[in-house]
Write a protein that holds these residues in place. Structure first.
Motif, short mmCIF file in Angstrom:
data_model
loop_
_atom_site.label_atom_id
_atom_site.label_comp_id
_atom_site.label_asym_id
_atom_site.label_seq_id
_atom_site.Cartn_x
_atom_site.Cartn_y
_atom_site.Cartn_z
N THR A 83 0.82 -1.21 0.00
CA THR A 83 0.00 0.00 0.00
C THR A 83 0.86 1.27 0.00
OG1 THR A 83 -0.21 -0.26 2.38
CG2 THR A 83 -2.04 -1.02 1.05
N SER A 84 2.10 1.17 0.50
CA SER A 84 2.94 2.38 0.50
C SER A 84 3.37 2.77 -0.91
CB SER A 84 4.15 2.17 1.40
OG SER A 84 4.96 1.14 0.87
N ASN A 85 3.16 1.90 -1.91
CA ASN A 85 3.48 2.25 -3.30
C ASN A 85 2.48 3.23 -3.93
OD1 ASN A 85 5.56 0.36 -3.24
ND2 ASN A 85 4.24 -1.29 -4.00
N VAL A 86 1.32 3.38 -3.28
CA VAL A 86 0.26 4.23 -3.86
C VAL A 86 0.72 5.69 -3.88
CG1 VAL A 86 -2.08 5.08 -3.44
CG2 VAL A 86 -1.56 2.62 -3.18
N LYS A 87 0.52 6.36 -5.05
CA LYS A 87 0.99 7.73 -5.22
C LYS A 87 -0.12 8.60 -5.80
CE LYS A 87 5.37 7.14 -4.06
NZ LYS A 87 5.03 6.19 -3.01
N LYS A 144 0.10 -1.29 -8.05
CA LYS A 144 0.75 -0.60 -6.94
C LYS A 144 0.37 -1.29 -5.63
CE LYS A 144 2.08 3.00 -9.50
NZ LYS A 144 1.97 4.36 -8.96
N SER A 183 -0.41 5.16 2.88
CA SER A 183 0.34 5.76 1.76
C SER A 183 0.43 7.28 1.89
CB SER A 183 -0.32 5.39 0.43
OG SER A 183 -1.65 5.88 0.38
N THR A 232 -1.83 9.60 1.51
CA THR A 232 -2.49 10.27 0.38
C THR A 232 -3.96 10.51 0.76
OG1 THR A 232 -3.21 8.18 -0.58
CG2 THR A 232 -1.10 9.04 -1.34
#
Lengths: 332, 332
Positions: A156-160, A211, A232, A234
């Motif tokens: 989940t930390s890949n979400v941008k 992601k 993430s 966001t």
């Protein structure tokens, strides 16, 4: 086994009755080269690399429902948890806690259902345990699972900011199905309980960069999106009209004042991809089993004050919190 | 958490109450680099080779007893199942099924106990799940575990005529302890609940060829020996006077008409080695933690008509069957 046999405390003793139960039911349906060794632990060959490992317990009531049963749920639920980490599920363990008085025919149906679901999903049930407690014929099932990760794990930390959010189908079906059974309401709403291996496999084969991915179970989409937004850092902006809900589920929700965004599902994933990949990913999901009603439902932006917002049909914005209170007890 | 807080259905919803429970208790005590990621599945690096994988559910009542609690039991039980396959335990999953009304302070004690036992044993708790059901404050715990196998796995089919059988300590303590609590009998009998990693490690380090190993839990030594005799197609001959039983446990059994050979243990293994290795292996076990009362109790012979016999003190032989009937319900 006979027609009217019930589970007794002796089936949990570890002695001859336990052994008979294991031979007559568990080994009969779950049989494979690993389980058949009947050791205290399964011995598995694992290639070097990363594995995914998870556990889940299932306490749903009723234990049989339209579209599934507690056994199918216990297999699909754990396999989907492995899938959404980018793993290929391989092995399952199963722990049964049976209440005294349980009908052994019902247990057999549940075991058959688990065996069938595991076989269809290409996984082996390699370890098991059974305990018996006092009670009135209920059953609780724990499954744990191991999957092999053959590429970069989803996280989940890949979400941008800029990413698109796809939900793989209509929301609320499992929840509405279970609640209908409990309220004795006759309708055709079926649980969405399903293993989503083909869908995820198709995305990976098409080189879609996933992601992050999560299955949308207890707490509903609202809760899952909040968790992903938090981890993430966001904000996720949901478009109100975009969320797929089946007409019969919608009517059911309208009557009872339920919100599909907080309702449990058992065969739905939410998938984060870059904006550029979004349409292609959507089309792949739509062409996969259990994905025909998929939709792009949200986009990710820089972190604002809140984690998840909904843009309403008339253009206003409201905050979408995690589920408060108790939801529907024993939904999975 | 407050003094009088109880588990409610909301703690099982998957929403905000669940999340608070996870943060305040599970993550507080179980924290490690893997679990802290809070994904749907743990991602683990595994070296190429064989792993052992097992599961067990724990339903013991009372949940706190002399020498342990359900949490310690749930960790030790699964780790010992990995150990006896020749594996080095590395990872655990934990699934809690909590009954509504459970005292959160009790839950915290159990979690602390699990965390401590896991830490002492050098394993990480990397995956978890919590469900809440109706009831009266009880708790059920499933654990599954993964261990790495760095040498030839032990296997009951390796057992051959001539092998010696060692039990790692006195029998019946866990069973007598739980039964004493249930019957409200005051005594100093303590559960033998323990992780036996050091003992097994010492045997391996000394290059003892362990043919097979099992932990002696539900069903007792009699049941375990019958299973091993069956799967190795041998007969096991037990010497009646050789079986270690603590004096207080023996008195307890004499009064209640119990046989330690059928009583449950939670920190005892039975180990099969060649006759040549027997004395050395015994001495290693005796010098290991929890092994001081170990004894050579039986030898393996060619298969006769029966699986397990006992040579009585006056030289007669009787058949030792597996446990029939129900034993003591909810012993583990």
């Amino acid at each position: 086994m006979g027609n009217s046999q019930k589970i007794t405390m002796a089936h949990g003793s570890g002695g001859s009755a336990t052994r008979k139960l294991i031979q007559d039911l568990f080994h009969k349906y779950f049989q494979n080269d690993v389980l058949d060794k009947m050791e205290d632990a399964a011995v598995l060959d694992i290639p070097s690399g990363k594995i995914a490992y998870t556990t889940d317990s299932f306490v749903v009531t009723p234990i049989f429902f339209q579209g599934g049963d507690i056994g199918k749920l216990a297999v699909c639920g754990t396999l989907n948890d492995l899938l959404v980490m980018g793993a290929e599920p391989k092995y399952l363990s199963v722990g049964f806690i049976l209440e005294e008085g349980m009908d052994i025919r019902d247990l057999e149906e549940i075991i058959k259902s688990m065996a069938l679901t595991a076989e269809e999903s290409g996984v082996k049930i390699v370890a098991g345990d059974t305990k018996v407690i006092e009670g009135s014929g209920g059953i609780y099932i724990n499954t744990s699972g191991i999957g092999l990760i053959n590429h970069k794990p989803f996280h989940t930390s890949n979400v941008k900011p800029g990413d698109a959010v796809i939900v793989s189908g209509s929301l609320g079906n499992h929840h509405a199905c279970i609640l209908s059974h409990r309220m004795n309401i006759k309708n055709t709403i079926s649980s969405d309980c399903a293993y989503l291996g083909e869908m995820v496999q198709n995305l990976i084969k098409a080189n879609i960069e996933i992601k992050a991915m999560r299955d949308v179970t207890r707490g509903g989409l609202a809760t899952v999106l909040n968790e992903i937004a938090e981890s993430s850092n966001t904000t996720i902006n949901l478009k109100e009209g975009s969320i797929p809900v089946d007409p019969e589920v919608k009517s059911f929700c309208d009557i009872l004042g339920l919100d599909p965004l907080y309702m449990a599902n058992e065969g739905k994933i939410v998938c984060f991809v870059s904006r550029e990949d979004a349409e292609k990913a959507l089309s792949i999901i739509k062409n996969s089993r259990f994905g025909e009603k998929a939709a792009i439902i949200a986009e990710v932006s820089e972190r604002e004050n809140v984690a998840v917002t909904v843009t309403t049909r008339i253009g206003g914005k409201r905050i979408l919190n995690v589920l408060q209170g108790e939801g529907l007890p024993r939904i999975c």
